[in-house]
Design a protein around this motif. Structure first.
Motif: not given
Length: 290
Positions: A111-119, A167-171, A248-254, A256-260
């Motif tokens: 879900d990190g970074g996705r923008d595929d909601s209907a609205e 972004l996290p180290s090693g990401f 909003t941008i900061a929340d998106m990056y946070r 994204v950083g939780t993903q593998p």
């Protein structure tokens, strides 16, 4: 017939104008500033908020390059619907839309970074293009290398030998340049057999430490990578982007950083579909003569 390029004086649109002009294509720069001067392009003042102006601009066009500006999502939704309405009415020969980092493909990474909601504005525009019956393609990048030129980033590289990013180290993520987007857009205008999503970015994906190594090689001195909290990192942009957009941008990056990782997949990549390999960080730095 001409190619209509939105944001032609900005970071994303200007390279597309330059690439098409270099290929000998007639280009019209769409901008809100009627007094703008764009090399090798006719300038036309067009605002996303006017469906009538968009329709007039698109009618008879060989191609239209679209990306949504940074703005409150309510405004972006209106812009997306206006573009779709104009495309349906004017029926240009081809539309190429860049999601500017939002993920709309089914093979996105969580879900990190996705923008595929209907609205969401991006998804409304993607769905509208798909339903329009007009030939189109969607460019889906992850993060832009040009983000590394933000003043708070490049100053740290030059003055301290530290590449700081949110972004996290090693990401690992699939970075791309605006120049890569321009290359892909130019090719997609010709390759009308390619439809749907084309993912653009480095594959395999690279880490912040590898980006720092590219800077180190280019500058001839050590550069290390340092992860920074997204809300701290983007805070200096609030006066320009506004508090809401910055958060909003900061929340998106946070998220994204939780993903593998934040990598494109090979199946829908520009490498496979178009034979275009995005620049490495080192090649990008050399192109900039940084």
């Amino acid at each position: 017939m001409t190619y209509m390029i939105h944001g032609a004086t900005g970071a994303q649109g200007a390279p597309v104008v330059a690439a098409l002009a270099a290929a000998g294509k007639p280009v019209t720069a769409l901008t809100r500033d009627a007094g703008a001067v764009v090399d090798e392009a006719r300038v036309l003042a067009v605002d996303y908020s006017s469906p009538a102006d968009l329709t007039d601009a698109y009618r008879g066009a060989e191609g239209v390059f679209v990306h949504l500006p940074v703005a409150p999502e309510e405004d972006r939704l209106a812009f997306a619907r206006n573009v779709v309405a104009a495309v349906r009415e004017a029926r240009p020969a081809r539309v190429v839309f860049s999601t500017s980092g939002a993920i709309v493909s089914a093979d996105g990474d969580g879900d990190g970074g996705r923008d595929d909601s209907a609205e969401s504005a991006v998804s409304v525009l993607v769905a509208g293009l798909a339903d329009s019956g007009v030939s189109h393609a969607v460019i889906e990048p992850r993060f832009y290398l040009e983000n590394l030129l933000l003043p708070n980033v490049i100053a740290g590289v030059r003055e301290e030998g530290v590449l700081r990013y949110s972004l996290p180290s090693g990401f690992r993520t699939s970075w791309a340049s605006h120049l890569d987007i321009a290359d892909v857009a130019t090719e997609l205008f010709e390759r009308t057999d390619i439809t749907g999503v084309v993912s653009v970015g480095q594959y395999p994906a690279v880490s912040g430490e590898e980006l720092a190594e590219a800077f180190s090689t280019r500058l001839g001195r050590p550069v290390t990578y340092e992860a920074t909290d997204p809300h701290v990192f983007f805070a200096p942009l609030a006066p320009m982007l506004g508090e809401q957009a910055t958060a909003t941008i900061a929340d998106m990056y946070r998220a994204v950083g939780t993903q593998p990782d934040h990598s494109i997949t090979a199946e829908r990549s520009a490498q496979k579909l178009l034979g275009i390999t995005p620049r490495t960080a080192g090649q990008w730095l050399a192109d900039l003569a940084l």
